[in-house]
Motif scaffolding. Structure first.
Motif, PDB file in Angstrom:
ATOM      1  N   TYR A   8       7.287   5.851   3.371  1.00 29.51           N
ATOM      2  CA  TYR A   8       6.310   6.921   3.226  1.00 29.51           C
ATOM      3  C   TYR A   8       6.186   7.625   4.572  1.00 29.51           C
ATOM      4  CZ  TYR A   8       3.121   3.511   5.330  1.00 29.51           C
ATOM      5  OH  TYR A   8       2.538   2.597   6.165  1.00 29.51           O
ATOM      6  N   GLU A  20      -2.248  12.583   8.283  1.00 20.66           N
ATOM      7  CA  GLU A  20      -2.103  12.557   6.835  1.00 20.66           C
ATOM      8  C   GLU A  20      -1.027  11.551   6.443  1.00 20.66           C
ATOM      9  OE1 GLU A  20      -3.050  17.260   6.100  1.00 20.66           O
ATOM     10  OE2 GLU A  20      -1.107  16.661   6.869  1.00 20.66           O
ATOM     11  N   VAL A  21      -1.270  10.844   5.353  1.00 23.33           N
ATOM     12  CA  VAL A  21      -0.290   9.918   4.803  1.00 23.33           C
ATOM     13  C   VAL A  21       0.246  10.538   3.526  1.00 23.33           C
ATOM     14  CG1 VAL A  21       0.077   7.629   3.814  1.00 23.33           C
ATOM     15  CG2 VAL A  21      -1.452   7.905   5.773  1.00 23.33           C
ATOM     16  N   ASN A  23       2.578   9.542   0.490  1.00 22.18           N
ATOM     17  CA  ASN A  23       3.176   8.384  -0.167  1.00 22.18           C
ATOM     18  C   ASN A  23       3.308   8.712  -1.651  1.00 22.18           C
ATOM     19  OD1 ASN A  23       3.775   5.899  -1.313  1.00 22.18           O
ATOM     20  ND2 ASN A  23       2.285   4.780  -0.104  1.00 22.18           N
ATOM     21  N   PHE A  31      -7.295   1.757   1.993  1.00 24.46           N
ATOM     22  CA  PHE A  31      -6.466   2.413   3.003  1.00 24.46           C
ATOM     23  C   PHE A  31      -6.149   1.466   4.160  1.00 24.46           C
ATOM     24  CE2 PHE A  31      -5.364   4.934   6.599  1.00 24.46           C
ATOM     25  CZ  PHE A  31      -4.615   5.962   6.078  1.00 24.46           C
ATOM     26  N   TYR A  35      -2.391   0.635   5.053  1.00 18.77           N
ATOM     27  CA  TYR A  35      -1.809   1.393   6.146  1.00 18.77           C
ATOM     28  C   TYR A  35      -2.342   1.019   7.527  1.00 18.77           C
ATOM     29  CZ  TYR A  35      -0.625   4.347   2.174  1.00 18.77           C
ATOM     30  OH  TYR A  35      -0.170   4.808   0.973  1.00 18.77           O
ATOM     31  N   ARG A  64      -5.029  10.299   2.934  1.00 18.33           N
ATOM     32  CA  ARG A  64      -3.870  10.137   2.066  1.00 18.33           C
ATOM     33  C   ARG A  64      -3.852  11.292   1.074  1.00 18.33           C
ATOM     34  NH1 ARG A  64      -2.167   5.381  -2.089  1.00 18.33           N
ATOM     35  NH2 ARG A  64      -0.195   6.332  -2.616  1.00 18.33           N
TER      36      ARG A  64
END
Length: 132
Positions: A8, A20-21, A23, A31, A35, A64
């Motif tokens: 990701y 920002e993630v 995935n 979270f 992460y 996310r």
């Protein structure tokens, strides 16, 4: 980022300070559990980036992104998703971002197959690929 055989992206936006993630997995786990241990070492202070203090001062919480094409059942194409995300993401909100992938299903599978062939061809025929 590769975690437990899943790829990701973590995006660090220096213009409008944000983490920002991205995935493709649709799981909604905590979270920090998912992460947190991997995210903390990415802070810019560790690499002495010029904006490290500015970013740290803002005490930013990673977000996310929620995209309509996230998957529940597809556990094999995270690398293809990551490459498509890197190709098409320019800082939009998840709902406004158009990466060309439909919701999980047959249509998505067909597009992922084409993307898999596109990326494989590009890698195999690249001038910097000494094994081509």
């Amino acid at each position: 980022m590769l975690m437990q055989k899943h790829i990701y992206l973590i995006v660090i936006n220096l213009k409008k300070p944000a983490f920002e993630v991205i995935n493709n997995g649709a799981d909604d786990v905590d979270f920090d559990d998912k992460y947190g241990p991997f995210f903390k070492p990415l802070y810019l202070k560790e690499i002495n980036h010029v904006k490290a203090n500015e970013m740290a001062d803002k005490n930013l919480t990673p977000i996310r992104l929620i995209m309509p094409w996230r998957t529940v059942y597809n556990k094999k194409d995270c690398g293809v998703f990551a490459m498509r995300h890197m190709e098409s993401y320019f800082g939009e909100k998840g709902s406004k971002w158009k990466c060309g992938l439909p919701k999980e299903g047959t249509s998505q599978e067909k597009i992922l197959e084409k993307l898999r062939m596109k990326y494989t061809t590009t890698i195999l025929t690249s001038e910097i690929n000494t094994k081509r």
